[in-house]
Design a protein around this motif. Structure first.
Motif, PDB file in Angstrom:
ATOM      1  N   LYS A 198     -22.662  -7.142  -9.258  1.00 44.13           N
ATOM      2  CA  LYS A 198     -23.084  -7.880  -8.077  1.00 44.13           C
ATOM      3  C   LYS A 198     -23.413  -9.303  -8.487  1.00 44.13           C
ATOM      4  N   ASN A 199     -22.761 -10.260  -7.871  1.00 45.07           N
ATOM      5  CA  ASN A 199     -23.042 -11.656  -8.167  1.00 45.07           C
ATOM      6  C   ASN A 199     -24.363 -12.059  -7.517  1.00 45.07           C
ATOM      7  N   LYS A 200     -25.186 -12.742  -8.298  1.00 44.64           N
ATOM      8  CA  LYS A 200     -26.501 -13.140  -7.791  1.00 44.64           C
ATOM      9  C   LYS A 200     -26.838 -14.549  -8.240  1.00 44.64           C
ATOM     10  N   ALA A 201     -27.753 -15.165  -7.503  1.00 41.63           N
ATOM     11  CA  ALA A 201     -28.274 -16.469  -7.903  1.00 41.63           C
ATOM     12  C   ALA A 201     -29.695 -16.609  -7.380  1.00 41.63           C
ATOM     13  N   LEU A 202     -30.529 -17.252  -8.169  1.00 41.44           N
ATOM     14  CA  LEU A 202     -31.911 -17.489  -7.767  1.00 41.44           C
ATOM     15  C   LEU A 202     -31.999 -18.877  -7.150  1.00 41.44           C
ATOM     16  N   ARG A 203     -32.287 -18.913  -5.852  1.00 40.69           N
ATOM     17  CA  ARG A 203     -32.347 -20.186  -5.141  1.00 40.69           C
ATOM     18  C   ARG A 203     -33.646 -20.276  -4.356  1.00 40.69           C
ATOM     19  N   ASP A 204     -34.414 -21.324  -4.633  1.00 37.87           N
ATOM     20  CA  ASP A 204     -35.688 -21.540  -3.943  1.00 37.87           C
ATOM     21  C   ASP A 204     -36.580 -20.299  -4.012  1.00 37.87           C
ATOM     22  N   GLY A 205     -36.584 -19.672  -5.175  1.00 36.60           N
ATOM     23  CA  GLY A 205     -37.453 -18.516  -5.361  1.00 36.60           C
ATOM     24  C   GLY A 205     -36.908 -17.224  -4.782  1.00 36.60           C
ATOM     25  N   ARG A 206     -35.732 -17.265  -4.160  1.00 33.43           N
ATOM     26  CA  ARG A 206     -35.137 -16.071  -3.578  1.00 33.43           C
ATOM     27  C   ARG A 206     -33.805 -15.746  -4.261  1.00 33.43           C
ATOM     28  N   VAL A 207     -33.500 -14.458  -4.297  1.00 32.37           N
ATOM     29  CA  VAL A 207     -32.246 -14.040  -4.919  1.00 32.37           C
ATOM     30  C   VAL A 207     -31.166 -13.934  -3.848  1.00 32.37           C
ATOM     31  N   ALA A 208     -30.131 -14.732  -4.010  1.00 29.16           N
ATOM     32  CA  ALA A 208     -28.977 -14.644  -3.111  1.00 29.16           C
ATOM     33  C   ALA A 208     -27.887 -13.853  -3.806  1.00 29.16           C
ATOM     34  N   SER A 209     -27.181 -13.014  -3.072  1.00 30.24           N
ATOM     35  CA  SER A 209     -26.118 -12.212  -3.679  1.00 30.24           C
ATOM     36  C   SER A 209     -24.881 -12.237  -2.799  1.00 30.24           C
ATOM     37  N   TRP A 210     -23.733 -12.066  -3.438  1.00 31.92           N
ATOM     38  CA  TRP A 210     -22.467 -12.053  -2.705  1.00 31.92           C
ATOM     39  C   TRP A 210     -21.466 -11.190  -3.447  1.00 31.92           C
ATOM     40  N   PRO A 211     -20.175 -11.224  -3.035  1.00 30.23           N
ATOM     41  CA  PRO A 211     -19.170 -10.209  -3.356  1.00 30.23           C
ATOM     42  C   PRO A 211     -19.410  -9.295  -4.562  1.00 30.23           C
ATOM     43  N   LYS A 212     -19.292  -8.005  -4.295  1.00 32.22           N
ATOM     44  CA  LYS A 212     -19.376  -7.006  -5.352  1.00 32.22           C
ATOM     45  C   LYS A 212     -18.023  -6.825  -6.035  1.00 32.22           C
ATOM     46  N   LYS A 213     -18.102  -6.264  -7.235  1.00 30.95           N
ATOM     47  CA  LYS A 213     -16.880  -5.928  -7.961  1.00 30.95           C
ATOM     48  C   LYS A 213     -17.096  -4.579  -8.653  1.00 30.95           C
ATOM     49  N   PHE A 214     -16.111  -3.701  -8.538  1.00 34.10           N
ATOM     50  CA  PHE A 214     -16.163  -2.406  -9.205  1.00 34.10           C
ATOM     51  C   PHE A 214     -15.081  -2.388 -10.283  1.00 34.10           C
ATOM     52  N   ILE A 215     -15.498  -2.127 -11.522  1.00 36.47           N
ATOM     53  CA  ILE A 215     -14.548  -2.069 -12.634  1.00 36.47           C
ATOM     54  C   ILE A 215     -14.583  -0.652 -13.195  1.00 36.47           C
ATOM     55  N   LYS A 216     -13.502   0.086 -13.018  1.00 35.10           N
ATOM     56  CA  LYS A 216     -13.474   1.498 -13.380  1.00 35.10           C
ATOM     57  C   LYS A 216     -12.400   1.765 -14.410  1.00 35.10           C
ATOM     58  N   SER A 217     -12.738   2.550 -15.411  1.00 30.62           N
ATOM     59  CA  SER A 217     -11.735   2.915 -16.427  1.00 30.62           C
ATOM     60  C   SER A 217     -12.013   4.309 -16.960  1.00 30.62           C
ATOM     61  N   ARG A 218     -10.979   4.896 -17.508  1.00 32.12           N
ATOM     62  CA  ARG A 218     -11.072   6.221 -18.123  1.00 32.12           C
ATOM     63  C   ARG A 218     -10.688   6.073 -19.598  1.00 32.12           C
ATOM     64  N   PHE A 219     -11.499   6.622 -20.476  1.00 32.40           N
ATOM     65  CA  PHE A 219     -11.190   6.525 -21.906  1.00 32.40           C
ATOM     66  C   PHE A 219     -11.797   7.706 -22.632  1.00 32.40           C
ATOM     67  N   ASN A 220     -11.384   7.889 -23.864  1.00 31.32           N
ATOM     68  CA  ASN A 220     -11.908   8.948 -24.697  1.00 31.32           C
ATOM     69  C   ASN A 220     -12.813   8.339 -25.757  1.00 31.32           C
ATOM     70  N   LEU A 221     -13.980   8.912 -25.929  1.00 28.74           N
ATOM     71  CA  LEU A 221     -14.939   8.378 -26.904  1.00 28.74           C
ATOM     72  C   LEU A 221     -14.377   8.361 -28.324  1.00 28.74           C
ATOM     73  N   ARG A 222     -13.401   9.200 -28.599  1.00 27.76           N
ATOM     74  CA  ARG A 222     -12.780   9.211 -29.934  1.00 27.76           C
ATOM     75  C   ARG A 222     -12.045   7.899 -30.215  1.00 27.76           C
ATOM     76  N   ASP A 223     -11.650   7.214 -29.148  1.00 25.88           N
ATOM     77  CA  ASP A 223     -10.762   6.064 -29.305  1.00 25.88           C
ATOM     78  C   ASP A 223     -11.465   4.715 -29.264  1.00 25.88           C
ATOM     79  N   ILE A 224     -12.790   4.691 -29.103  1.00 21.05           N
ATOM     80  CA  ILE A 224     -13.429   3.392 -28.912  1.00 21.05           C
ATOM     81  C   ILE A 224     -14.068   2.869 -30.198  1.00 21.05           C
ATOM     82  N   TYR A 225     -14.175   1.565 -30.232  1.00 22.05           N
ATOM     83  CA  TYR A 225     -14.830   0.860 -31.343  1.00 22.05           C
ATOM     84  C   TYR A 225     -16.035   0.121 -30.772  1.00 22.05           C
TER      85      TYR A 225
END
Length: 304
Positions: A198-225
């Motif tokens: 979630k994109n956010k920014a602190l402006r005038d003491g308030r948190v503004a947020s805009w467009p979400k992004k979902f990043i999804k992947s499938r992997f095997n723990l044997r294969d990661i570094y």
């Protein structure tokens, strides 16, 4: 007066309010008084109402006598030792101490020779009439699946933040949470991980947020570094503010495929398939990141 006060306390705990102890779950009893017939009595440990004891034993404050066990003839039970079941401990030369446990139908007889059970020694049968018996604490070994589930639980509770820096100020750029689960009953090391950004920014003491992004992947723990923890490039010495980070991706040159779902400036959702440059995790608290790094490392080791 001290003698009378301790006797009164013992009587009240026995007859008015039955005592309990976590050492003897589900049992009621009382707290024993050592040397009750002397000028210097002292409070001892818990004794179940069903246990059989004599007045001349010594029972340490943190020790316990549970079940239908018998302790007699000057035996000493000290430390955090527990006597339970139908066990018998007798004799002035018998001592059960430390975290030792004597249960079942075990017999400890110190009538003639010195016999000591100490450390984390446990017995449920047999006769012990001389010698010293000790054991180290038993460490429960986690299964491979337990290591994986422990990591999944931790990352599902983890939140990652990233900042941008302008002159002497910092601005909150993005905040991410994670959803991870096992998705193959035949292979517990196969993981589906989604970063919810979630994109956010602190402006005038308030948190503004805009467009979400979902990043999804499938992997095997044997294969990661997994890369080591380092200080992020977003490093701002002026207010001694550091961002810590670590990342992981696939071993070798294999790309980590991800499915990205994001909103455009007009609010419409777009789907895309991309090769990811791994997953990056940030935190202001190095200890939080270290814990997650350790759990991920253990999960990967469990899969190899």
């Amino acid at each position: 007066m001290k003698y009378l006060a301790i006797l009164l306390t013992a009587l009240l705990s026995t007859f008015v309010n039955a005592a309990t102890s976590p050492s003897c779950p589900g049992e009621e009893g009382y707290f024993y008084t050592n040397d009750r017939n002397t000028r210097n009595p002292s409070q001892g440990g818990f004794v179940s109402h069903d246990a059989d004891i004599s007045d001349n034993i010594w029972l340490g404050r943190n020790a316990a006598i549970c079940g239908f066990s018998t302790v007699s003839n000057g035996a000493r039970i000290t430390g955090r030792a527990v006597i339970c079941g139908d066990a018998l401990v007798k004799g002035r030369k018998a001592r059960v101490t430390g975290h030792a446990k004597v249960c079942g139908d075990a017999r400890v007889d110190g009538s003639k020779n010195e016999v000591v059970l100490t450390g984390h020694y446990e017995t449920f049968t047999g006769l012990y009439s001389s010698g010293t018996f000790t054991a180290k604490k038993k460490i429960k070994q986690q299964s491979n699946d337990e290591y994986i589930k422990e990591f999944l639980s931790a990352i599902n509770k983890f939140s990652s933040v990233a900042y941008t820096f302008t002159e002497k100020t910092r601005k909150l750029k993005t905040a991410s949470s994670y959803e991870a689960y096992q998705d193959n009953i035949k292979d517990s090391c196969e993981i589906v991980l989604t970063e919810i950004r979630k994109n956010k920014a602190l402006r005038d003491g308030r948190v503004a947020s805009w467009p979400k992004k979902f990043i999804k992947s499938r992997f095997n723990l044997r294969d990661i570094y997994i890369y080591n923890i380092s200080v992020s490039g977003n490093h701002f010495d002026y207010d001694k503010f550091d961002m810590y980070q670590f990342s992981f991706d696939l071993k070798g040159d294999k790309p980590l495929e991800g499915f990205v779902k994001k909103q455009d400036p007009d609010g419409a959702w777009q789907n895309d398939k991309k090769h990811l440059k791994g997953y990056w995790l940030f935190s202001e608290k190095k200890s939080r990141l270290q814990k997650l790094h350790v759990l991920l490392s253990k999960a990967v080791k469990a899969c190899n």
